[in-house]
Design a protein around this motif. Structure first.
Motif, PDB file in Angstrom:
ATOM      1  N   PRO A 237       5.640 -15.139 -13.732  1.00 16.79           N
ATOM      2  CA  PRO A 237       6.963 -15.455 -13.647  1.00 16.79           C
ATOM      3  C   PRO A 237       7.152 -15.188 -12.230  1.00 16.79           C
ATOM      4  N   VAL A 238       8.435 -16.058 -11.588  1.00 19.14           N
ATOM      5  CA  VAL A 238       8.789 -16.032 -10.388  1.00 19.14           C
ATOM      6  C   VAL A 238       9.260 -14.491  -9.846  1.00 19.14           C
ATOM      7  N   GLU A 239       8.932 -14.300  -8.710  1.00 19.07           N
ATOM      8  CA  GLU A 239       9.402 -13.013  -8.290  1.00 19.07           C
ATOM      9  C   GLU A 239      10.205 -13.195  -6.910  1.00 19.07           C
ATOM     10  N   GLU A 240      10.973 -12.312  -6.516  1.00 19.86           N
ATOM     11  CA  GLU A 240      11.842 -12.423  -5.255  1.00 19.86           C
ATOM     12  C   GLU A 240      11.157 -12.407  -4.017  1.00 19.86           C
ATOM     13  N   ASN A 241      10.017 -11.647  -3.785  1.00 21.30           N
ATOM     14  CA  ASN A 241       9.481 -11.448  -2.614  1.00 21.30           C
ATOM     15  C   ASN A 241       7.954 -11.879  -2.328  1.00 21.30           C
ATOM     16  N   ASP A 301       6.473 -16.990  -0.530  1.00 17.00           N
ATOM     17  CA  ASP A 301       6.943 -15.463  -0.443  1.00 17.00           C
ATOM     18  C   ASP A 301       8.017 -15.473  -1.527  1.00 17.00           C
ATOM     19  N   GLY A 302       7.873 -15.902  -2.783  1.00 19.64           N
ATOM     20  CA  GLY A 302       8.652 -15.816  -3.562  1.00 19.64           C
ATOM     21  C   GLY A 302      10.267 -16.659  -3.430  1.00 19.64           C
ATOM     22  N   THR A 303      11.069 -16.234  -4.275  1.00 24.48           N
ATOM     23  CA  THR A 303      12.439 -17.216  -4.323  1.00 24.48           C
ATOM     24  C   THR A 303      13.179 -16.563  -3.367  1.00 24.48           C
ATOM     25  N   GLY A 304      12.934 -15.406  -2.647  1.00 29.90           N
ATOM     26  CA  GLY A 304      13.901 -14.960  -1.527  1.00 29.90           C
ATOM     27  C   GLY A 304      13.779 -15.936  -0.599  1.00 29.90           C
ATOM     28  N   LEU A 676      15.556  -2.199   3.037  1.00 37.19           N
ATOM     29  CA  LEU A 676      16.178  -3.747   3.659  1.00 37.19           C
ATOM     30  C   LEU A 676      15.257  -4.245   3.910  1.00 37.19           C
ATOM     31  N   GLN A 677      15.623  -5.626   4.468  1.00 38.59           N
ATOM     32  CA  GLN A 677      14.581  -6.802   4.808  1.00 38.59           C
ATOM     33  C   GLN A 677      15.514  -7.333   5.933  1.00 38.59           C
ATOM     34  N   GLY A 678      14.794  -8.116   6.733  1.00 37.88           N
ATOM     35  CA  GLY A 678      15.056  -9.176   7.555  1.00 37.88           C
ATOM     36  C   GLY A 678      15.408  -8.510   9.142  1.00 37.88           C
ATOM     37  N   LEU A 679      15.182  -7.222   9.056  1.00 34.56           N
ATOM     38  CA  LEU A 679      15.901  -6.751  10.258  1.00 34.56           C
ATOM     39  C   LEU A 679      14.733  -6.769  11.507  1.00 34.56           C
TER      40      LEU A 679
END
Length: 735
Positions: A237-241, A301-304, A676-679
């Protein structure tokens, strides 16, 4: 007859000469469609037909393209010819699975074989357009496959163009936008089912041998039961990351169909397009049938990451004024319904100014005189101001808004009509309605026949009259509350099989005229909630209304689903009185993740609640670079937790905003830190809770402390509590 015979001979000669030359020289015709991260590779086979040889991560070396082969996916069953993965497989050929194109020729023959003619590539805004021309060798039928690759955004959009030069019309029974193939161990589909007030609900299932079909048959309000987008995970199944995932969406406001077919050897073909249900299309010679655009990304790298790529693409190329700002607003519907007058509205405009929003939006109930609009039973179609309600008309409302210091917007539903209306009395032939059966009314209304040019003129005229007479109108909320019922067009006559398609094309013709004459007027796309949410419509609309359900708990799920494919600035959300068991802060914080609006009576609010809303509006405007135009990270899913958290990071990574929600935590349950992410890992960020209720103090453990981006992404923050229906907004600023 001579021209037809010549065309057939030339096509056959072209096929034979190309195949012979290819065989003699050993030359391979490879067509590469690339983003910075993905390659779609097509090849002309030795039989002069076009095949997909690869779709996956971008290959580093050009020479490796020649190691791919059209025959590597050929059928292993010796009783079946080596069919390969034909890029646009057709009905009647040697492939025994679902085709992309089905044609019945004018002589009754139902087979089509498409052979390669030529191809071109040229730069377009943001990417590269590849056009591949194919032709039948026995019939003068042409198909052009179009692909636009956007390198930076890792998005590809594709559509097909079908035409012919036969003496009589041909019948199109299938006309997909594209056909994609995959060879993976497993395929997991995430679909987005829906109903009124329950939009974009996500569920997953494993695809097994055979076909899974997602389609709609509602005509106008087409996405009421399911939405025109999907995700496919490979190996699980799809994952976020994590993991490889295909994310696809169709730009079509009408009936759509996605077919997912796993064949006898475990290959998957994905076929998106218009649903041909009750829509066998009679295509005349010389006309071109253009299919909707299918827009997709492959994320590794996932749906994110896939969502962020689609959001970037949408803001640049897919959404009207995608680079512009959005107006906050106060709507009157939840406050007054249809029960208002000119003085009441003028007072509400002053409230809008006090709240700090940019605009006052007048909703339903302002029109009709012979049949005044008091509820949804009458008046729809008669777009004249109700004189006893609004003696000064729209002009007086625009002036009142200007006097109050806000802009003025207005609700319309120009594609629909109530039987109790002057429009219906004058033009019953403009309505989709069966002549010999009892009429079924959905929400007491019927759909105007937009395949009729006279009806198109009328619908355009609704907008044109309002703006011509009242150029100060700054915004439209364009609604569509009914699917097509009683499907029959007095205008179409013997072309009833084209109505579902031509009706939607008629809507686009109207919207093209509106956009051409009034390019700077923003509009909200509404359809009894989120039953219209596609990237073809969003070429004309700055945002869409996700749902009539404004319960903030429900909205977290609804917005989570839509955010898979749409950026926050495309999603409108309002603060209302729905679910008063939640606080005004909680309701406002949920709406602030999207294009913020209010639909609430300010006089009902306590002083501290009103003060909070005013502060929230100011903060939302300040935070637009992150929330509206930044990168979105879905940190904690409400589907997997008693909490939810979403983060927005501006493009410079200098600021970020975290929205954290406690939904229904168990008693003293364990609370995990939110990573957190993206920093920027090397930057130091001041972490501070903002948007507190007046008089309250922050209990956030990391409030007013400084951390590196690396620490915040690896260790995280304590954003959650054990309180029910509570929320926090946390801002990060780089030092």
């Amino acid at each position: 007859m001579k021209s037809l015979f010549s065309a057939i001979l030339s096509a056959a000669a072209l096929s034979a000469s190309f195949t012979t030359a290819q065989a003699q020289t050993g030359e391979r015709n490879i067509i590469r469609i690339s983003t910075d991260n993905t390659d779609l590779v097509l090849e002309v086979g030795p039989n002069n037909r076009l095949y997909q040889t690869y779709l996956g991560p971008r290959l580093m070396f050009e020479s490796d393209l020649h190691n791919l082969s059209w025959s590597q996916h050929a059928a292993s069953d010796v009783s079946v010819s080596a069919r390969g993965w034909e890029a646009y497989s057709t009905s009647g050929n040697e492939d025994f699975f679902e085709p992309a194109l089905g044609i019945t020729h004018s002589d009754g023959n139902m087979t089509t074989y498409l052979y390669y003619v030529d191809s071109t590539q040229k730069p377009v805004d943001g990417g590269t357009l590849t056009r591949i021309n194919l032709r039948d060798d026995r019939y003068p039928v042409d198909v052009t496959l179009n692909y636009v690759a956007y390198p930076k955004e890792n998005v590809i959009k594709t559509w097909s163009e079908i035409s012919h030069r036969e003496k009589k019309p041909v019948s199109l029974s299938q006309y997909a936008s594209a056909m994609l193939y995959f060879n993976e161990p497993e395929y997991w589909l995430t679909e987005f089912s829906s109903d009124w007030a329950k939009e974009a609900m996500m569920s997953s299932q494993k695809l097994q041998f055979g076909k899974k079909v997602i389609d709609t048959k509602l005509g106008s309000r087409a996405a009421m039961h399911t939405h025109p987008f999907f995700e496919i995970g490979f190996d699980g199944p799809v994952e976020e990351n994590n993991g490889k995932v295909l994310m696809g969406t169709l730009g079509w406001t009408g009936n759509f169909r996605f077919t997912f077919e796993v064949d006898n050897v475990g290959n998957l073909r994905v076929i998106p397009g218009i649903n041909p249900y009750a829509s066998i299309y009679q295509l005349k010679a010389g006309d071109v049938f253009t299919t909707p655009e299918f827009i997709f990304t492959l994320s590794y790298d996932g749906t994110g990451q896939g969502s962020r790529d689609l959001h970037d693409w949408a803001r640049r190329y897919g959404l009207k004024d995608g680079q512009g700002e959005r107006m906050t607003l106060l709507n009157n519907w939840e406050n007054t319904g249809c029960d208002f007058n000119q003085d009441i509205l003028a007072e509400l405009m002053k409230e809008a100014k006090h709240l700090g929003v940019d605009m006052f939006l007048l909703d339903d109930g302002w029109f009709g005189n012979k049949y005044p609009r008091k509820d949804d039973h009458a008046g729809l179609g008669d777009w004249e101001e109700t004189r006893d309600k609004l003696p000064g008309g729209i002009a007086a409302l625009v002036k009142a808004a200007d006097d109050a210091g806000v802009k003025f917007g207005i609700w319309i539903e120009p594609e629909m009509v109530n039987p109790r209306s002057e429009l219906y009395e004058k033009h019953p032939d403009w309505v989709i309605e069966q002549p010999n059966r009892d009429t079924y009314y959905y929400r007491n209304q019927l759909v105007l026949d937009l395949s009729n040019p006279k009806v198109q003129d009328h619908v355009f005229g609704v907008v044109d009259r309002i703006l011509t007479e009242n150029p100060g109108v700054a915004y439209f909320k364009w609604d569509c509350n009914s699917p097509i019922t009683n499907i029959y067009s007095p205008y179409a006559k013997d072309r009833q099989g084209q109505l579902y398609v031509d009706h939607i094309r008629g809507i686009y013709k109207v919207l093209d005229r509106v956009k051409d004459k009034y390019p700077d007027v923003p509009m909200m796309l509404c359809s009894g909630g989120g039953a219209r949410c596609d990237y073809e419509a969003l070429k004309y609309f700055t945002e869409f209304w996700c749902s009539d359900n404004t319960d903030p708990i429900e909205r977290i799920y609804i917005q989570w689903g839509f955010s898979q494919f749409f950026p926050s600035k495309a999603m409108a959300a309002h603060v209302t009185n729905s679910n008063k068991s939640t606080s005004v802060k909680f309701r406002t914080d949920v709406a602030a993740m999207c294009k913020l609006g209010f639909d609430i009576g300010l006089k009902e609010l306590q002083d501290d609640e009103l003060a909070y809303c005013r502060k929230a509006v100011a903060e939302w405007k300040r935070l637009q670079p992150a929330v509206m135009d930044g990168d979105m990270f879905r940190l904690v899913s409400p589907y997997k937790s008693n909490h939810a958290a979403v983060e927005y990071v501006d493009k410079s990574k200098s600021s970020a905003v975290v929205f954290a929600y406690d939904l229904a935590p168990r008693f003293q349950e364990k609370l995990n830190a939110v990573k957190l992410q993206g920093l920027d890992p090397d930057k130091r960020y001041l972490v501070k809770e903002i948007c507190l209720m007046p008089g309250s103090e922050s209990l956030f453990p990391q409030d007013n402390k400084t951390y590196t981006g690396d620490y915040l992404m690896k260790v995280g923050i304590d954003a959650f509590t054990c309180s029910h229906n509570s929320s926090r907004i946390i801002e990060l600023k780089s030092l």
